[in-house]
Structures are given as structure tokens and as C-alpha cells.
Design a protein around this motif. Structure first.
Motif, PDB file in Angstrom:
ATOM      1  N   ASP A 101      13.270 -86.906 -11.318  1.00  0.00           N
ATOM      2  CA  ASP A 101      13.573 -88.102 -10.532  1.00  0.00           C
ATOM      3  C   ASP A 101      13.829 -87.748  -9.067  1.00  0.00           C
ATOM      4  N   ASP A 102      14.551 -86.651  -8.825  1.00  0.00           N
ATOM      5  CA  ASP A 102      14.811 -86.208  -7.451  1.00  0.00           C
ATOM      6  C   ASP A 102      13.514 -85.826  -6.738  1.00  0.00           C
ATOM      7  N   ILE A 103      12.629 -85.156  -7.439  1.00  0.00           N
ATOM      8  CA  ILE A 103      11.337 -84.759  -6.861  1.00  0.00           C
ATOM      9  C   ILE A 103      10.502 -85.995  -6.549  1.00  0.00           C
ATOM     10  N   ILE A 159      10.396 -93.148  -4.467  1.00  0.00           N
ATOM     11  CA  ILE A 159      10.580 -94.011  -5.629  1.00  0.00           C
ATOM     12  C   ILE A 159      11.921 -93.692  -6.269  1.00  0.00           C
ATOM     13  N   SER A 160      12.749 -94.723  -6.437  1.00  0.00           N
ATOM     14  CA  SER A 160      14.072 -94.492  -7.002  1.00  0.00           C
ATOM     15  C   SER A 160      14.286 -95.194  -8.336  1.00  0.00           C
ATOM     16  N   LEU A 208       4.946 -99.361 -10.078  1.00  0.00           N
ATOM     17  CA  LEU A 208       3.510 -99.483  -9.868  1.00  0.00           C
ATOM     18  C   LEU A 208       3.262 -99.289  -8.379  1.00  0.00           C
ATOM     19  N   ILE A 209       2.418 -98.311  -8.028  1.00  0.00           N
ATOM     20  CA  ILE A 209       2.145 -97.987  -6.625  1.00  0.00           C
ATOM     21  C   ILE A 209       0.644 -97.833  -6.405  1.00  0.00           C
ATOM     22  N   SER A 227       0.756 -96.167 -12.219  1.00  0.00           N
ATOM     23  CA  SER A 227       2.072 -96.422 -12.793  1.00  0.00           C
ATOM     24  C   SER A 227       2.772 -95.104 -13.118  1.00  0.00           C
ATOM     25  N   ILE A 228       4.056 -95.052 -12.837  1.00  0.00           N
ATOM     26  CA  ILE A 228       4.881 -93.897 -13.187  1.00  0.00           C
ATOM     27  C   ILE A 228       6.017 -94.418 -14.063  1.00  0.00           C
ATOM     28  N   PHE A 229       6.231 -93.759 -15.198  1.00  0.00           N
ATOM     29  CA  PHE A 229       7.235 -94.230 -16.147  1.00  0.00           C
ATOM     30  C   PHE A 229       7.758 -93.063 -16.963  1.00  0.00           C
TER      31      PHE A 229
END
Length: 70
Positions: free
Chosen positions: A22-24, A31-32, A37-38, A51-53
């Protein structure tokens, strides 16, 4: 100075002991919150299609693109 043949190795687990995925993600993409969706970082697109999940077990981050799954 590192001498030839004495190169230290760093594993993914060594890195993740210090910093989280998550930090990376926040550092490089800003993204926090997941899921999100980007626009794809892999190709040019005009509509968000990437999408990142987190996976079901909430331990592994996954990415899903238009036709690519990592």
C-alpha cells in the motif's frame, strides 16, 4: 564499498518487512484507497481501464487491465 562476488541479495520479503505494498502504491501512483480504477500505466487510454484491488484473502494486491491480468 562492495567487493565483486559479495553482492548482498534483497528479497521481496525483505522489502515488505520494511514497507507495505500500500505504501509503494501510494508513493508511485498517489492511490490511498482500494479498490480503484485508473488510466492504465501500461498504455495510453482516455478512459480508466485499469483496476487495482486486494485479493479475497486481503494479502495480495492484484491489477486488472483491459486484457491483462497480473
Amino acid at each position: 564499498m562492495i567487493k565483486p562476488g559479495n553482492i548482498p541479495s534483497v528479497s521481496l520479503n525483505d522489502i515488505l518487512d520494511i514497507i507495505t505494498e500500500d505504501d509503494i502504491l501510494y508513493h508511485y501512483f498517489g492511490i490511498s484507497k482500494l479498490p480503484c480504477l485508473i488510466n492504465s500505466p501500461l498504455r495510453k487510454d482516455e478512459k480508466p481501464s485499469f483496476s487495482i484491488f486486494k485479493s479475497n484473502n486481503l494479502r495480495i494486491m492484484k491489477m486488472l487491465g483491459f486484457i491483462l491480468f497480473f
